[in-house]
Design an enzyme around this catalytic site. Structure first.
Site, PDB file in Angstrom:
ATOM      1  N   ASN A 273      -6.253  -2.263   1.874  1.00  0.00           N
ATOM      2  CA  ASN A 273      -6.220  -3.830   1.529  1.00  0.00           C
ATOM      3  C   ASN A 273      -7.750  -4.280   1.465  1.00  0.00           C
ATOM      4  O   ASN A 273      -8.321  -3.492   2.032  1.00  0.00           O
ATOM      5  CB  ASN A 273      -5.534  -4.553   3.071  1.00  0.00           C
ATOM      6  CG  ASN A 273      -3.890  -4.401   3.030  1.00  0.00           C
ATOM      7  OD1 ASN A 273      -3.358  -4.095   1.778  1.00  0.00           O
ATOM      8  ND2 ASN A 273      -3.555  -4.144   3.970  1.00  0.00           N
TER       9      ASN A 273
ATOM     10  N   ARG B 271       0.822  -1.092  -0.048  1.00  0.00           N
ATOM     11  CA  ARG B 271      -0.082   0.068   0.003  1.00  0.00           C
ATOM     12  C   ARG B 271       0.975   1.168   0.002  1.00  0.00           C
ATOM     13  O   ARG B 271       0.625   2.225  -0.807  1.00  0.00           O
ATOM     14  CB  ARG B 271      -0.945   0.030   1.291  1.00  0.00           C
ATOM     15  CG  ARG B 271      -1.928  -0.972   1.229  1.00  0.00           C
ATOM     16  CD  ARG B 271      -2.916  -0.988   2.244  1.00  0.00           C
ATOM     17  NE  ARG B 271      -2.187  -1.391   3.505  1.00  0.00           N
ATOM     18  CZ  ARG B 271      -2.374  -1.204   4.721  1.00  0.00           C
ATOM     19  NH1 ARG B 271      -3.435  -0.445   5.100  1.00  0.00           N
ATOM     20  NH2 ARG B 271      -1.608  -1.461   5.724  1.00  0.00           N
TER      21      ARG B 271
END
Length: 97
Positions: free
Chosen positions: A41, A23
């Site tokens: 996520n 990320r």
């Protein structure tokens, strides 16, 4: 396509992409390319992102995401054109869905 008329992609990435800094990798790459949006996520183990900006910048982002950071192993990536309004300025990590 110009920045006055940005394109938006909804991106789903599968593989070993959680717990490996993916990320943050996405966030940094998007900012480097001048894109706006978010990344998170997903509870199924994938990573999801929505990015808006110039078409060439989005293409460059997708190519980087196919590789990922060194500890990731991307096995699949789907980038879908999104017709909803573009994301506002900035690129952030949002909570898991």
């Amino acid at each position: 396509m110009s920045e006055a008329n940005p394109k938006t992609l909804h991106i789903f990435v599968e593989g070993r992409v959680q717990g490996v800094g993916y990320r943050e990798f996405v966030r940094r790459a998007a900012l480097r390319h001048g894109l706006s949006g978010w990344v998170r996520n997903r509870s199924n183990g994938a990573v999801e992102a929505r990015a808006s900006g110039a078409a060439d910048a989005l293409d460059a982002l997708v190519e980087e995401l196919r590789m990922g950071p060194p500890s990731a192993a991307v096995t699949g990536l789907q980038a879908i054109d999104d017709c909803d309004p573009p994301e506002k300025a900035g690129f952030v990590i949002v909570p898991t869905l």
